[in-house]
Structures are given as structure tokens and as C-alpha cells.
Write a protein that holds these residues in place. Structure first.
Motif, PDB file in Angstrom:
ATOM      1  N   UNK A 199       0.824  -1.209   0.000  1.00 28.66           N
ATOM      2  CA  UNK A 199       0.000   0.000   0.000  1.00 28.66           C
ATOM      3  C   UNK A 199       0.855   1.254   0.000  1.00 28.66           C
ATOM      4  N   UNK A 200       1.870   1.325   0.873  1.00 27.58           N
ATOM      5  CA  UNK A 200       2.653   2.562   0.870  1.00 27.58           C
ATOM      6  C   UNK A 200       3.597   2.610  -0.318  1.00 27.58           C
ATOM      7  N   UNK A 201       4.000   1.451  -0.841  1.00 31.46           N
ATOM      8  CA  UNK A 201       4.809   1.425  -2.068  1.00 31.46           C
ATOM      9  C   UNK A 201       4.040   2.095  -3.203  1.00 31.46           C
TER      10      UNK A 201
ATOM     11  N   UNK B  61      13.525   4.317  -4.946  1.00 31.84           N
ATOM     12  CA  UNK B  61      12.809   4.059  -3.693  1.00 31.84           C
ATOM     13  C   UNK B  61      12.485   2.573  -3.643  1.00 31.84           C
ATOM     14  N   UNK B  62      13.075   1.866  -2.696  1.00 37.39           N
ATOM     15  CA  UNK B  62      12.861   0.425  -2.543  1.00 37.39           C
ATOM     16  C   UNK B  62      12.141   0.169  -1.232  1.00 37.39           C
TER      17      UNK B  62
ATOM     18  N   UNK C 167       9.426  10.121   3.151  1.00 36.87           N
ATOM     19  CA  UNK C 167      10.213   9.887   1.940  1.00 36.87           C
ATOM     20  C   UNK C 167      10.515  11.208   1.242  1.00 36.87           C
ATOM     21  N   UNK C 168       9.557  12.132   1.237  1.00 35.77           N
ATOM     22  CA  UNK C 168       9.808  13.453   0.648  1.00 35.77           C
ATOM     23  C   UNK C 168      10.957  14.154   1.368  1.00 35.77           C
TER      24      UNK C 168
ATOM     25  N   UNK D 113       4.421   8.489  -7.135  1.00 38.08           N
ATOM     26  CA  UNK D 113       4.620   9.832  -7.708  1.00 38.08           C
ATOM     27  C   UNK D 113       5.942  10.458  -7.282  1.00 38.08           C
ATOM     28  N   UNK D 114       6.578   9.897  -6.256  1.00 36.01           N
ATOM     29  CA  UNK D 114       7.874  10.417  -5.818  1.00 36.01           C
ATOM     30  C   UNK D 114       9.039   9.756  -6.546  1.00 36.01           C
TER      31      UNK D 114
END
Length: 226
Positions: A19-21, A35-36, A212-213, A26-27
Motif C-alpha cells: 500500500x505505501x509502495x 525508492x525500494x 520519503x519526501x 509519484x515520488x
């Protein structure tokens, strides 16, 4: 050298990671780090008690050290994707790379979007644990209230039930507690951010996206100028 930002789910529920992946898609932009998203297999199905929090601290330290050894300088940083920020300070001691927790980053992001922050917890028993974290951050006076869905991590996969509870709790935070920004208090709620923002008419922070941002900014600013 391609740099990678590792986002680690400390619970063992792959659906939460998925879900968070998806919410981070968009990032994934040109020029940014890869992003892994990883799942900590040793973790419990959900981080729902203080005992759960403590149980994943050393496994997280070991996993980050393994990733540092395996990837070296290409491992650009780490995000711990659980709203209790388990092991955050221990992992920061275990690596020289940036380590960010989604609770800390989610609250800091919310502070830029509103004055009164409403937090949506999964369970009532999570609230004292989160309150200790907010106290350590010194931001208690910005927390309007924290209310629970009374759904466990695994139950968040029931979309209809989760949306019903999110809408009810979001409206109560808005109308009864005068929250003007909401924070989703679990990485397992990532699918629902945009829907809830439209439903209650308030900005909603998904904390893994927030962390992550911030981590991407740290990574990009640390990179040599081309």
C-alpha cells in the motif's frame, strides 16, 4: 552510481508494504534516488503495542547494517515506515546515512499545513504510545486530538469498513476538536489519503509520503553538484 532510499515496513504484513509502495509512486522521479520498499519478515503482523515496538528494534538495526554492507555508498538513506517510529534512535546509531521515522516527519509536515493537528490511530491502545512520542518532540500543544478507528493493521485491508471508520473519525476530529489538518497514524492507511481529504475537506498527511519526501531532500542536497 544509482542511489537507493530504503523504506522498511517493521511489520510482516506485505499488504501494508504494497500500500505505501503504491502511494510513493509519484515520488519516483527522474534524478531522484530509487525508492525500494522492504518488509521486515521477523516483525509481528502489526506494530500495535509497546512490546511490538521493542521487539523490532534490533531486527531493524541488523537489517540496516546488512543493507549498508551490501550496497555501500549506494544506500542513500532509510525510512522506518511505522507510526510508532520503532528503533529510530538505535538505527540512527547503526548507520551514518539519514534515518527518518514516519511519525516524526508526518507531524512536522502537518505543522506546515495547519495549526491544530488531528491524528487518526488504528487502536485506542496506540494513543498513549503516540502521545509519548509527541511529548518527546515537544509538540503536544499542536495536537488537537487523536482518535482511533478501532481496526487492527490487518483489518485495514477491508476498504469499505476502513473508509466508513475514517470518515467518521475524520469528521469528529474536524467538527468536535477543530482540527484543521489530519495525519494518518499508520502506514497501512496509505491507500486512503486522497479519498479522506476529499471526504472531510481538510489536508491529510500520509506519513510515509512525508518521510520519503524529506529523505529525498536530504539525499539530493548531499549529492555532489553536477
Amino acid at each position: 552510481m544509482e542511489r537507493t532510499l530504503f523504506v522498511i515496513n517493521p511489520n510482516s504484513t506485505q499488504a501494508v508494504t504494497d500500500a505505501f509502495d503504491a502511494g510513493l509512486q509519484r515520488l519516483r522521479v527522474a534524478g531522484g534516488p530509487r525508492i525500494a520498499c522492504l518488509t521486515l519478515r521477523e516483525g509481528p503482523p502489526g506494530i500495535q503495542t509497546q512490546l511490538d515496538v521493542e521487539s523490532v528494534t534490533l531486527p531493524l538495526v541488523r537489517r540496516v547494517r546488512e543493507l549498508d554492507r551490501e550496497h555501500g555508498a549506494a544506500a542513500a538513506g532509510y525510512v522506518i515506515a511505522c507510526f510508532s517510529d520503532p528503533g529510530l534512535h538505535a538505527v540512527r546509531e547503526a548507520t551514518p546515512k539519514p534515518v527518518l521515522g514516519i511519525s516524526e516527519c508526518g507531524i512536522l509536515t502537518a505543522m506546515t499545513l495547519g495549526q491544530r493537528i488531528g491524528v487518526i490511530a488504528i487502536l485506542r491502545q496506540s494513543i498513549p504510545r503516540h502521545g509519548r512520542l509527541f511529548g518527546a518532540m515537544g509538540v503536544q500543544d499542536r495536537i488537537a486530538a487523536e482518535l482511533p478507528l478501532e481496526l487492527g493493521v490487518v483489518e485495514l485491508g477491508d476498504a469499505a469498513r476502513t473508509r466508513e471508520r475514517l470518515a467518521d473519525v475524520g469528521r469528529r476530529l474536524r467538527d468536535t476538536h477543530q482540527a484543521d489538518v489530519l495525519v494518518l497514524g499508520c502506514a497501512g492507511m496509505a491507500d486512503y489519503r486522497e479519498w479522506l481529504a476529499a471526504e472531510v475537506g481538510l489536508p491529510v498527511v500520509e506519513p510515509t509520503q512525508a518521510a520519503v519526501t524529506m529523505a529525498m531532500g536530504r539525499v539530493l542536497l548531499a549529492a555532489p553538484a553536477s
